[in-house]
Design an enzyme around this catalytic site. Sequence first.
Site, PDB file in Angstrom:
ATOM      1  N   GLU A  17       1.022  -1.263   0.140  1.00 38.69           N
ATOM      2  CA  GLU A  17      -0.218  -0.035  -0.178  1.00 38.69           C
ATOM      3  C   GLU A  17       0.910   1.154  -0.061  1.00 38.69           C
ATOM      4  O   GLU A  17       1.948   1.353   0.767  1.00 38.69           O
ATOM      5  CB  GLU A  17      -0.909   0.089   1.167  1.00 38.69           C
ATOM      6  CG  GLU A  17      -1.765   1.363   1.318  1.00 38.69           C
ATOM      7  CD  GLU A  17      -2.946   1.054   2.295  1.00 38.69           C
ATOM      8  OE1 GLU A  17      -3.629   0.058   2.509  1.00 38.69           O
ATOM      9  OE2 GLU A  17      -2.785   1.947   3.187  1.00 38.69           O
ATOM     10  N   THR A  48      -3.706   4.832  -1.429  1.00 35.19           N
ATOM     11  CA  THR A  48      -4.989   5.416  -0.442  1.00 35.19           C
ATOM     12  C   THR A  48      -5.500   6.767  -1.336  1.00 35.19           C
ATOM     13  O   THR A  48      -5.069   7.250  -2.238  1.00 35.19           O
ATOM     14  CB  THR A  48      -4.398   5.817   0.703  1.00 35.19           C
ATOM     15  OG1 THR A  48      -3.458   6.769   0.749  1.00 35.19           O
ATOM     16  CG2 THR A  48      -3.726   4.589   1.464  1.00 35.19           C
ATOM     17  N   ALA A  51      -8.124  11.815   3.198  1.00 35.35           N
ATOM     18  CA  ALA A  51      -9.520  12.010   4.103  1.00 35.35           C
ATOM     19  C   ALA A  51     -10.225  13.033   3.316  1.00 35.35           C
ATOM     20  O   ALA A  51      -9.812  14.081   3.131  1.00 35.35           O
ATOM     21  CB  ALA A  51      -8.876  12.481   5.449  1.00 35.35           C
ATOM     22  N   ARG A 107     -15.903   3.841   4.012  1.00 38.92           N
ATOM     23  CA  ARG A 107     -16.732   4.778   4.299  1.00 38.92           C
ATOM     24  C   ARG A 107     -15.882   6.152   4.268  1.00 38.92           C
ATOM     25  O   ARG A 107     -16.260   7.184   4.062  1.00 38.92           O
ATOM     26  CB  ARG A 107     -17.576   4.427   5.663  1.00 38.92           C
ATOM     27  CG  ARG A 107     -18.431   5.843   6.084  1.00 38.92           C
ATOM     28  CD  ARG A 107     -18.590   5.497   7.741  1.00 38.92           C
ATOM     29  NE  ARG A 107     -17.559   6.047   8.563  1.00 38.92           N
ATOM     30  CZ  ARG A 107     -17.764   5.764   9.610  1.00 38.92           C
ATOM     31  NH1 ARG A 107     -18.762   5.485  10.400  1.00 38.92           N
ATOM     32  NH2 ARG A 107     -16.473   6.212  10.518  1.00 38.92           N
TER      33      ARG A 107
HETATM   34  C1  LIG Z   1      -7.365  -1.260   4.680  1.00 44.55           C
HETATM   35  C2  LIG Z   1      -8.077  -0.036   4.974  1.00 44.55           C
HETATM   36  C3  LIG Z   1      -7.320   0.970   4.027  1.00 44.55           C
HETATM   37  C4  LIG Z   1      -8.263   2.257   4.200  1.00 44.55           C
HETATM   38  N1  LIG Z   1      -7.634   3.129   3.478  1.00 44.55           N
HETATM   39  C5  LIG Z   1      -8.222   4.442   3.672  1.00 44.55           C
HETATM   40  C6  LIG Z   1      -8.193   5.568   2.905  1.00 44.55           C
HETATM   41  O1  LIG Z   1      -7.486   5.313   1.691  1.00 44.55           O
HETATM   42  N2  LIG Z   1      -8.662   6.599   3.202  1.00 44.55           N
HETATM   43  C7  LIG Z   1      -9.108   6.958   4.162  1.00 44.55           C
HETATM   44  O2  LIG Z   1      -9.764   7.937   4.379  1.00 44.55           O
HETATM   45  N3  LIG Z   1      -9.498   6.002   5.053  1.00 44.55           N
HETATM   46  C8  LIG Z   1      -9.037   4.676   4.948  1.00 44.55           C
HETATM   47  N4  LIG Z   1      -9.232   3.721   6.092  1.00 44.55           N
HETATM   48  C9  LIG Z   1      -9.844   4.160   7.174  1.00 44.55           C
HETATM   49  C10 LIG Z   1     -11.412   4.082   7.085  1.00 44.55           C
HETATM   50  O3  LIG Z   1     -11.791   4.899   6.255  1.00 44.55           O
HETATM   51  C11 LIG Z   1     -11.946   4.294   8.361  1.00 44.55           C
HETATM   52  O4  LIG Z   1     -11.622   3.438   9.225  1.00 44.55           O
HETATM   53  C12 LIG Z   1     -13.418   4.761   8.497  1.00 44.55           C
HETATM   54  O5  LIG Z   1     -13.686   4.925   9.645  1.00 44.55           O
HETATM   55  C13 LIG Z   1     -14.121   3.523   8.257  1.00 44.55           C
HETATM   56  O6  LIG Z   1     -14.172   2.822   7.058  1.00 44.55           O
HETATM   57  P1  LIG Z   1     -14.941   1.461   6.662  1.00 44.55           P
HETATM   58  O7  LIG Z   1     -15.264   1.552   5.143  1.00 44.55           O
HETATM   59  O8  LIG Z   1     -14.235   0.422   7.344  1.00 44.55           O
HETATM   60  O9  LIG Z   1     -16.665   1.963   6.932  1.00 44.55           O
HETATM   61  P2  LIG Z   1     -17.852   1.255   7.147  1.00 44.55           P
HETATM   62  O10 LIG Z   1     -17.763  -0.339   6.759  1.00 44.55           O
HETATM   63  O11 LIG Z   1     -19.063   1.638   6.989  1.00 44.55           O
HETATM   64  O12 LIG Z   1     -17.851   0.648   8.934  1.00 44.55           O
HETATM   65  C14 LIG Z   1     -17.784   1.962   9.636  1.00 44.55           C
HETATM   66  C15 LIG Z   1     -18.613   1.525  11.084  1.00 44.55           C
HETATM   67  O13 LIG Z   1     -20.131   1.589  10.608  1.00 44.55           O
HETATM   68  C16 LIG Z   1     -20.522   0.369  11.129  1.00 44.55           C
HETATM   69  N5  LIG Z   1     -21.200   0.039  10.078  1.00 44.55           N
HETATM   70  C17 LIG Z   1     -21.145  -0.279   8.805  1.00 44.55           C
HETATM   71  N6  LIG Z   1     -22.253  -0.817   8.043  1.00 44.55           N
HETATM   72  C18 LIG Z   1     -23.309  -0.707   8.858  1.00 44.55           C
HETATM   73  C19 LIG Z   1     -24.835  -0.831   8.793  1.00 44.55           C
HETATM   74  N7  LIG Z   1     -25.259  -1.261   7.568  1.00 44.55           N
HETATM   75  N8  LIG Z   1     -25.332  -0.576   9.993  1.00 44.55           N
HETATM   76  C20 LIG Z   1     -24.933   0.044  11.093  1.00 44.55           C
HETATM   77  N9  LIG Z   1     -23.341   0.146  11.287  1.00 44.55           N
HETATM   78  C21 LIG Z   1     -22.971  -0.202  10.211  1.00 44.55           C
HETATM   79  C22 LIG Z   1     -19.443  -0.601  11.096  1.00 44.55           C
HETATM   80  O14 LIG Z   1     -19.678  -1.729  12.231  1.00 44.55           O
HETATM   81  C23 LIG Z   1     -18.074   0.559  11.689  1.00 44.55           C
HETATM   82  O15 LIG Z   1     -18.321   0.514  12.953  1.00 44.55           O
HETATM   83  C24 LIG Z   1      -8.649   2.492   5.503  1.00 44.55           C
HETATM   84  C25 LIG Z   1      -8.953   1.442   6.606  1.00 44.55           C
HETATM   85  C26 LIG Z   1      -8.557   0.330   6.261  1.00 44.55           C
HETATM   86  C27 LIG Z   1      -8.628  -0.994   7.464  1.00 44.55           C
END
Ligand SMILES: Cc1cc2nc3c(=O)[nH]c(=O)nc-3n(C[C@H](O)[C@H](O)[C@H](O)COP(=O)(O)OP(=O)(O)OC[C@H]3O[C@@H](n4cnc5c(N)ncnc54)[C@H](O)[C@@H]3O)c2cc1C
Length: 288
Positions: A17, A48, A51, A107
């Site tokens: 990454e 990536t 934000a 997200r």
């Molecule tokens: C491998 C990896 C790469 C990343 N790359 C980036 C990047 O490039 N840029 C950046 O800005 N950030 C990045 N992040 C950080 C990420 O954007 C944050 O961790 C963010 O807070 C959550 O994103 P997510 O896609 O996991 O969200 P989600 O999958 O939407 O989850 C977020 C929260 O919402 C809850 N949730 C999900 N679906 C539902 C539902 N249907 N109903 C109720 N609750 C729900 C989950 O349990 C969790 O607590 C990365 C994280 C990881 C692990």
Amino acid sequence: MFIKDIFSSKKPVLSFEVFPPKQDSGLEAVQSAIETMSKMPIDYMSVTYGAGGSTSKNTANVASFMQDKLNLTALAHLTCVSSTKEDIQNTLNDLKNRGIQNILALRGDIPQDKDFVLPNDYAHASDLAAQIREFGGFCIGGACYPECHPDSPSLDTDIENLKIKVESGVDFLVTQMFFDNDAFYRFRDKLAKKNINVPITAGIMPLTNANQIKKMCVLSGGASMPAKFTRMISKYEDNPEALKQAGIAYAVDQIIDLLSNDIDGVHLYTMNKPETAEKIVTVINSLF
Ligand SMILES: Cc1cc2nc3c(=O)[nH]c(=O)nc-3n(C[C@H](O)[C@H](O)[C@H](O)COP(=O)(O)OP(=O)(O)OC[C@H]3O[C@@H](n4cnc5c(N)ncnc54)[C@H](O)[C@@H]3O)c2cc1C
């Protein structure tokens, strides 16, 4: 190439990454680091997304560079919470026109700036995954959290939500960094019990300096630190070269244990540092 097809044809899969430059002026330095890393035996490289979409143009530019100039399979990260549906539709059209086939659907963190008005078009990454699936033509990755996402009340709830995300179209998962492999194995077992059967690649961050360690502990939402790891940090925190060596050795040790436990893949958070990546790959290369 679709990353899901790489997972179907070989395991374990190795990926790196990188992050794009904040300013256009930094593009050359990042491209040079990527070019060095592209010579290592990896299956794909991810880039990536800043934000709130702060580096969106450079994410696409770097992903195009990987594919067009280096013949690498690129995975473009994309966050949705600060965007409108129209913004995302435009980004998907742009990625498609560039020939990018893989998107990590995220997200993103909720902006803390009180003056920022959220468009509220997206609540979860699953909404983005569903939109990408409907758009068509992309392989979709999603993030997962072996030690629970910080917004979730419990790991079990987080896994229920992860299942919704996978059912919305996610083809493979990339974990948040972790330092305790046992936490990952417990998580993997829980996903299997919930019939979440897509490949899970393990995010490994080689920690090579004390500032990075402090920053990453916050960013990772508090990945637990085994005693072996914290002892290593306190022993070498005042000796940067020794800490770097020890951090690399710890990551190698983690990877060898993961590979011995039939992991689907390893995703190295390389932080744009080819030297660190190379030191690790030299040791683990023959294990892939
Ligand atoms: C491998 C990896 C790469 C990343 N790359 C980036 C990047 O490039 N840029 C950046 O800005 N950030 C990045 N992040 C950080 C990420 O954007 C944050 O961790 C963010 O807070 C959550 O994103 P997510 O896609 O996991 O969200 P989600 O999958 O939407 O989850 C977020 C929260 O919402 C809850 N949730 C999900 N679906 C539902 C539902 N249907 N109903 C109720 N609750 C729900 C989950 O349990 C969790 O607590 C990365 C994280 C990881 C692990």
